[in-house]
Design a protein around this motif. Structure first.
Motif, PDB file in Angstrom:
ATOM      1  N   VAL A 108     -30.165  63.123 -32.548  1.00 11.81           N
ATOM      2  CA  VAL A 108     -30.788  62.953 -33.858  1.00 11.81           C
ATOM      3  C   VAL A 108     -31.244  61.507 -34.014  1.00 11.81           C
ATOM      4  N   GLY A 109     -32.045  61.266 -35.040  1.00 15.50           N
ATOM      5  CA  GLY A 109     -32.490  59.914 -35.356  1.00 15.50           C
ATOM      6  C   GLY A 109     -31.375  59.109 -36.018  1.00 15.50           C
ATOM      7  N   ALA A 110     -31.629  57.827 -36.226  1.00 12.49           N
ATOM      8  CA  ALA A 110     -30.614  56.912 -36.750  1.00 12.49           C
ATOM      9  C   ALA A 110     -30.129  57.296 -38.141  1.00 12.49           C
ATOM     10  N   VAL A 111     -31.029  57.738 -39.007  1.00 13.50           N
ATOM     11  CA  VAL A 111     -30.638  58.088 -40.369  1.00 13.50           C
ATOM     12  C   VAL A 111     -29.651  59.255 -40.344  1.00 13.50           C
ATOM     13  N   GLU A 112     -30.004  60.313 -39.633  1.00 12.86           N
ATOM     14  CA  GLU A 112     -29.123  61.483 -39.574  1.00 12.86           C
ATOM     15  C   GLU A 112     -27.817  61.150 -38.855  1.00 12.86           C
ATOM     16  N   ALA A 113     -27.883  60.328 -37.815  1.00 10.46           N
ATOM     17  CA  ALA A 113     -26.674  59.959 -37.075  1.00 10.46           C
ATOM     18  C   ALA A 113     -25.687  59.221 -37.971  1.00 10.46           C
ATOM     19  N   SER A 114     -26.182  58.374 -38.860  1.00 11.88           N
ATOM     20  CA  SER A 114     -25.276  57.642 -39.748  1.00 11.88           C
ATOM     21  C   SER A 114     -24.552  58.585 -40.697  1.00 11.88           C
ATOM     22  N   LEU A 115     -25.146  59.729 -40.990  1.00 14.63           N
ATOM     23  CA  LEU A 115     -24.514  60.697 -41.884  1.00 14.63           C
ATOM     24  C   LEU A 115     -23.507  61.591 -41.161  1.00 14.63           C
ATOM     25  N   TYR A 116     -23.618  61.705 -39.859  1.00 15.73           N
ATOM     26  CA  TYR A 116     -22.659  62.500 -39.087  1.00 15.73           C
ATOM     27  C   TYR A 116     -21.359  61.736 -38.864  1.00 15.73           C
ATOM     28  N   SER A 117     -21.387  60.435 -39.029  1.00 15.09           N
ATOM     29  CA  SER A 117     -20.211  59.609 -38.772  1.00 15.09           C
ATOM     30  C   SER A 117     -19.706  59.005 -40.073  1.00 15.09           C
ATOM     31  N   VAL A 118     -18.540  59.472 -40.514  1.00 17.03           N
ATOM     32  CA  VAL A 118     -17.956  58.927 -41.746  1.00 17.03           C
ATOM     33  C   VAL A 118     -17.763  57.426 -41.585  1.00 17.03           C
TER      34      VAL A 118
ATOM     35  N   LEU B 207     -29.429  58.433 -48.151  1.00 15.27           N
ATOM     36  CA  LEU B 207     -29.100  59.189 -49.355  1.00 15.27           C
ATOM     37  C   LEU B 207     -30.083  60.331 -49.562  1.00 15.27           C
ATOM     38  N   ASP B 208     -31.367  60.056 -49.412  1.00 15.29           N
ATOM     39  CA  ASP B 208     -32.392  61.090 -49.587  1.00 15.29           C
ATOM     40  C   ASP B 208     -32.190  62.227 -48.592  1.00 15.29           C
ATOM     41  N   HIS B 209     -31.939  61.870 -47.330  1.00 18.28           N
ATOM     42  CA  HIS B 209     -31.747  62.882 -46.286  1.00 18.28           C
ATOM     43  C   HIS B 209     -30.510  63.733 -46.587  1.00 18.28           C
ATOM     44  N   PHE B 210     -29.418  63.082 -46.962  1.00 19.71           N
ATOM     45  CA  PHE B 210     -28.185  63.801 -47.263  1.00 19.71           C
ATOM     46  C   PHE B 210     -28.394  64.792 -48.408  1.00 19.71           C
ATOM     47  N   LEU B 211     -28.984  64.332 -49.494  1.00 20.11           N
ATOM     48  CA  LEU B 211     -29.180  65.196 -50.663  1.00 20.11           C
ATOM     49  C   LEU B 211     -30.097  66.371 -50.328  1.00 20.11           C
ATOM     50  N   ALA B 212     -31.200  66.098 -49.615  1.00 20.41           N
ATOM     51  CA  ALA B 212     -32.158  67.156 -49.274  1.00 20.41           C
ATOM     52  C   ALA B 212     -31.548  68.165 -48.297  1.00 20.41           C
ATOM     53  N   THR B 213     -30.865  67.680 -47.286  1.00 17.12           N
ATOM     54  CA  THR B 213     -30.292  68.555 -46.261  1.00 17.12           C
ATOM     55  C   THR B 213     -29.209  69.466 -46.830  1.00 17.12           C
ATOM     56  N   ASN B 214     -28.471  68.961 -47.790  1.00 15.05           N
ATOM     57  CA  ASN B 214     -27.341  69.714 -48.335  1.00 15.05           C
ATOM     58  C   ASN B 214     -27.672  70.455 -49.625  1.00 15.05           C
ATOM     59  N   GLY B 215     -28.961  70.520 -49.969  1.00 11.43           N
ATOM     60  CA  GLY B 215     -29.401  71.349 -51.084  1.00 11.43           C
ATOM     61  C   GLY B 215     -29.105  70.812 -52.465  1.00 11.43           C
ATOM     62  N   TYR B 216     -28.889  69.513 -52.580  1.00 15.12           N
ATOM     63  CA  TYR B 216     -28.653  68.942 -53.904  1.00 15.12           C
ATOM     64  C   TYR B 216     -29.975  68.746 -54.632  1.00 15.12           C
ATOM     65  N   ASP B 217     -29.952  68.940 -55.913  1.00 16.28           N
ATOM     66  CA  ASP B 217     -31.119  68.743 -56.762  1.00 16.28           C
ATOM     67  C   ASP B 217     -31.322  67.241 -56.969  1.00 16.28           C
ATOM     68  N   GLU B 218     -32.507  66.749 -56.653  1.00 15.13           N
ATOM     69  CA  GLU B 218     -32.796  65.316 -56.783  1.00 15.13           C
ATOM     70  C   GLU B 218     -32.606  64.805 -58.202  1.00 15.13           C
ATOM     71  N   GLU B 219     -32.878  65.644 -59.180  1.00 17.40           N
ATOM     72  CA  GLU B 219     -32.825  65.199 -60.576  1.00 17.40           C
ATOM     73  C   GLU B 219     -31.394  65.068 -61.088  1.00 17.40           C
ATOM     74  N   THR B 220     -30.483  65.916 -60.609  1.00 14.35           N
ATOM     75  CA  THR B 220     -29.116  65.875 -61.121  1.00 14.35           C
ATOM     76  C   THR B 220     -28.144  65.202 -60.156  1.00 14.35           C
ATOM     77  N   SER B 221     -28.572  64.919 -58.939  1.00 15.23           N
ATOM     78  CA  SER B 221     -27.712  64.280 -57.945  1.00 15.23           C
ATOM     79  C   SER B 221     -28.099  62.821 -57.815  1.00 15.23           C
ATOM     80  N   SER B 222     -27.164  62.053 -57.290  1.00 10.64           N
ATOM     81  CA  SER B 222     -27.422  60.623 -57.158  1.00 10.64           C
ATOM     82  C   SER B 222     -26.577  60.052 -56.034  1.00 10.64           C
ATOM     83  N   VAL B 223     -26.603  58.744 -55.953  1.00 13.52           N
ATOM     84  CA  VAL B 223     -25.787  58.047 -54.978  1.00 13.52           C
ATOM     85  C   VAL B 223     -24.310  58.355 -55.226  1.00 13.52           C
ATOM     86  N   VAL B 224     -23.940  58.619 -56.478  1.00 15.07           N
ATOM     87  CA  VAL B 224     -22.549  58.951 -56.801  1.00 15.07           C
ATOM     88  C   VAL B 224     -22.129  60.233 -56.088  1.00 15.07           C
TER      89      VAL B 224
END
Length: 139
Positions: A33-43, A63-80
């Motif tokens: 995977v690319g660097a962005v996705e790899a950083s999300l696979y490693s806690v 953050l954008d990749h994580f939210l999109a990949t896991n089906g979170y709604d951009e409007e109600t989800s955040s960095v939190v």
């Protein structure tokens, strides 16, 4: 080759299955995977980015990749939302790291893999060839 397809450096990640009752970690497959996705696979890597003081602009693709990949709604989800998920993941990792006597498997092979087992077989099982594209290579 994988790095070029991903638009940069390729990172290998292991996709694993945990059987907590049996204390077995099974590596099911390997992905590049690319660097962005790899950083999300490693806690650890994701937490380290935060501890290193990585700027919000640099963290935004993760953050954008994580939210999109896991089906979170951009409007109600955040960095939190992302921080909450990684806090739970880190707590689980600490817990699992402290359970004694874990066994490891590479696919169907117990580690250490028997000397009589071909490494090529193990690698082929963990890194299956990409599926052929539909409608390609007609003769």
């Amino acid at each position: 080759e994988a790095g070029r397809r991903l638009g940069g450096e390729a990172h290998m990640v292991l996709l694993c299955e945990l059987d907590i009752e049996a204390r077995i970690v099974t590596v099911q497959s390997v992905r590049f995977v690319g660097a962005v996705e790899a950083s999300l696979y490693s806690v650890e890597r994701f937490v380290q980015l935060q501890l290193d003081g990585t700027s919000a602009d640099e963290m935004q693709p993760c953050l954008d990749h994580f939210l999109a990949t896991n089906g979170y709604d951009e409007e109600t989800s955040s960095v939190v939302t992302v921080h909450e998920v990684f806090n739970v993941a880190f707590a689980l990792k600490v817990l699992l790291d402290n359970i004694p006597d874990w066994k490891t498997r590479l696919g169907k092979h117990t580690v250490p893999v028997a000397a009589s087992t071909s490494a090529a077989i193990v690698v082929d099982e963990l890194c299956p060839a990409p599926a052929a594209k539909k409608g390609g290579n007609k003769k």
